[in-house]
Motif scaffolding. Structure first.
Motif: not given
Length: 134
Positions: A110-115, A118-124, A126-130
């Motif tokens: 669950i912790d890995l999935w949340k991480k 969260a990472k995918k949400q961040q990428e969505l 901020d596409p530049m950060h991707k």
């Protein structure tokens, strides 16, 4: 000399070798009947009484044997139940350990999935950060 006068008492010997004395003017001695196994009844009685006493004794002995067997079965059952309790207690402890391990694994997943989520949400957001461009 005068002839010896006969005693008014008569000694009777019963089959159980215990003599008893009866007086001539009394009724004749009561016969002791034998039980089926050949022993004499403990008290003067009819044959029917002796057979009844014999059956009663057989029933008492059968009841004692049945009670003894019942106690033995109950003891054996108690031993088996104690063994089962011991085994089940060990099984419960093992299952509780396995359950605890599985819960830890689930929390890790669950912790890995949340991480990752969260990472995918961040990428969505901020596409530049991707692309690594800042």
């Amino acid at each position: 000399t005068a002839p010896a006068q006969a005693s008014p008492y008569i000694i009777h010997h019963t089959s159980d070798t215990r003599p008893f004395i009866s007086y001539l003017s009394m009724s004749p001695p009561i016969k002791r009947n034998r039980t089926q196994d050949g022993t004499s009844c403990p008290e003067p009685a009819t044959k029917r009484h002796c057979i009844h006493e014999d059956k009663k004794m057989k029933r008492v002995m059968a009841n004692r044997r049945s009670a003894r067997e019942s106690r033995e079965r109950r003891k054996q059952l108690e031993v088996e139940l104690k063994s089962t309790i011991t085994k089940l207690t060990k099984d419960i402890a093992k299952l509780e350990r396995e359950n605890k391990e599985m819960l830890e694994k689930i929390r890790t997943v669950i912790d890995l999935w949340k991480k990752q989520s969260a990472k995918k949400q961040q990428e969505l957001k901020d596409p530049m950060h991707k692309n690594g461009e800042v």
